[in-house]
Design an enzyme around this catalytic site. Structure first.
Site, PDB file in Angstrom:
ATOM      1  N   GLU A 137     -83.499   2.905 -31.908  1.00 35.52           N
ATOM      2  CA  GLU A 137     -84.646   2.526 -32.750  1.00 35.52           C
ATOM      3  C   GLU A 137     -84.212   2.416 -34.209  1.00 35.52           C
ATOM      4  O   GLU A 137     -83.062   2.690 -34.550  1.00 35.52           O
ATOM      5  CB  GLU A 137     -85.747   3.597 -32.658  1.00 35.52           C
ATOM      6  CG  GLU A 137     -86.782   3.337 -31.577  1.00 35.52           C
ATOM      7  CD  GLU A 137     -87.823   2.324 -32.004  1.00 35.52           C
ATOM      8  OE1 GLU A 137     -87.659   1.713 -33.084  1.00 35.52           O
ATOM      9  OE2 GLU A 137     -88.793   2.127 -31.246  1.00 35.52           O
ATOM     10  N   ARG A 165     -94.395  13.904 -32.937  1.00 30.94           N
ATOM     11  CA  ARG A 165     -93.159  13.694 -33.695  1.00 30.94           C
ATOM     12  C   ARG A 165     -93.283  12.429 -34.529  1.00 30.94           C
ATOM     13  O   ARG A 165     -94.083  11.546 -34.240  1.00 30.94           O
ATOM     14  CB  ARG A 165     -91.946  13.578 -32.769  1.00 30.94           C
ATOM     15  CG  ARG A 165     -91.968  12.370 -31.850  1.00 30.94           C
ATOM     16  CD  ARG A 165     -90.584  12.079 -31.276  1.00 30.94           C
ATOM     17  NE  ARG A 165     -90.618  11.041 -30.262  1.00 30.94           N
ATOM     18  CZ  ARG A 165     -90.645   9.726 -30.508  1.00 30.94           C
ATOM     19  NH1 ARG A 165     -90.687   9.283 -31.756  1.00 30.94           N
ATOM     20  NH2 ARG A 165     -90.653   8.847 -29.528  1.00 30.94           N
ATOM     21  N   ASP A 221     -93.183  -3.510 -30.863  1.00 27.09           N
ATOM     22  CA  ASP A 221     -92.546  -2.271 -31.328  1.00 27.09           C
ATOM     23  C   ASP A 221     -92.075  -2.465 -32.779  1.00 27.09           C
ATOM     24  O   ASP A 221     -92.888  -2.712 -33.661  1.00 27.09           O
ATOM     25  CB  ASP A 221     -91.415  -1.918 -30.351  1.00 27.09           C
ATOM     26  CG  ASP A 221     -90.917  -0.502 -30.506  1.00 27.09           C
ATOM     27  OD1 ASP A 221     -91.100   0.093 -31.571  1.00 27.09           O
ATOM     28  OD2 ASP A 221     -90.300   0.026 -29.556  1.00 27.09           O
TER      29      ASP A 221
HETATM   30 ZN    ZN Z   1     -90.462   1.804 -32.366  1.00 24.17          ZN
END
Ligand code: ZN
Length: 294
Positions: A19, A102, A200
């Site tokens: 990520e 988180r 995303d």
């Molecule tokens: Zn992400």
């Protein structure tokens, strides 16, 4: 720009959740994280070497710190990583968060403030909050009600901020005040059909168009945030595509992260490069990203 492109395998990292792709223009390196493996990583395209730093806690995303080193969004706050010593120093903590919350994706705004949002580990709706860490190290709660906080970029004129709550299947836009770092007037810029996958991470190009990585979607999509139109797609040869960043000396390469998490053994057998870094020629240059000014 209508022609379809495919990304190439760059580095077979086998990340659990790769990520936070970010290009460091000073060093010409790709910064990225493996959230669940608690690692911050530096991939150098010139040497093809990847350097991993074990942070000992979840690392949601990373930004370059102007005064040196890297700032990380960690399990419950923000920390500085010294790249020489590997020492991690807490800068700000959100008190009272349960373990299952988180930090996830985030980036710096044009004034050098670090924005990052939280999520419940499984994406339970409404538990995520967007925070802003200012260069003076003060922490501000910006908005809440998020499921999975992702994809944050600023428009080229510094007047809008784009944000993705993955499970909302939209790219939202706020009016953004660069002088004080405030955001108002949230609305939908792009409605992303569910069949594309889960929106995303996100990057913005030099024409102000948005590039969104699709988890469960094998692709990065270029969107026009001014009219909601899909402009182009890059096919990525793995299922869970998580983030992207423009890089290279001319910012005309698109670096892409991916994840192995959530794939069954049979799926992994057919997706051998899940968790790898990929690179594509997007056909347009990216906009420069911003460093943490603290
Ligand atoms: Zn992400």
């Amino acid at each position: 720009m209508s022609q379809s492109r495919t990304a190439d395998l760059l580095y077979d990292a086998k990340a659990t959740v790769g990520e936070g792709a970010l290009w460091n223009a000073r060093t010409q390196e790709l910064y990225w994280v493996d959230i669940l493996e608690k690692k911050f990583c530096i991939y150098n395209p010139a040497t093809r070497q990847n350097r991993a730093f074990d942070c000992g806690q979840y690392v949601g995303t990373c930004v370059v710190r102007k005064s040196g080193g890297v700032m990380l969004a960690v399990h419950h706050g923000f920390a500085h990583l010294d790249l020489t010593s590997g020492k991690l120093t807490t800068v700000a903590t959100v008190e009272g968060l349960p373990d299952k919350i988180r930090f996830n994706d985030g980036k710096c705004d044009p004034a050098g403030r670090f924005w990052a949002g939280t999520m419940e580990m499984r994406g339970e709706a409404g538990l995520g909050v967007m925070y802003r860490l200012d260069p003076d190290r003060r922490l501000h709660k910006m908005f809440d009600g998020i499921a999975i906080s992702n994809g944050i970029v600023w428009s080229l004129d510094r007047r809008r901020m784009y944000f993705i709550d993955t499970l909302k299947f939209t790219i939202d836009v706020f009016d953004y005040d660069d002088a004080i770092g405030n955001v108002t007037n949230r609305r939908v810029a792009v409605s992303s059909p569910k069949e594309l996958g889960w929106p995303d991470g996100m990057a913005i190009d030099a024409e102000g168009m948005l590039w969104v990585a699709y988890y469960l979607g094998n692709k990065v999509v270029r969107w026009n945030p001014n009219n909601g139109q899909l402009l182009n797609q890059i096919r990525v040869p793995t299922k869970n595509v998580t983030s992207c960043a423009f890089g290279g000396p001319k910012l005309d390469k698109l670096y892409i992260t991916s994840a192995r998490a959530g794939l069954e053994p049979a799926e992994l057998a057919n997706d051998p490069h899940a968790g790898a870094l990929f690179v594509a020629d997007p056909g347009v240059a990216g906009a420069a990203t911003f460093e943490f000014a603290g």
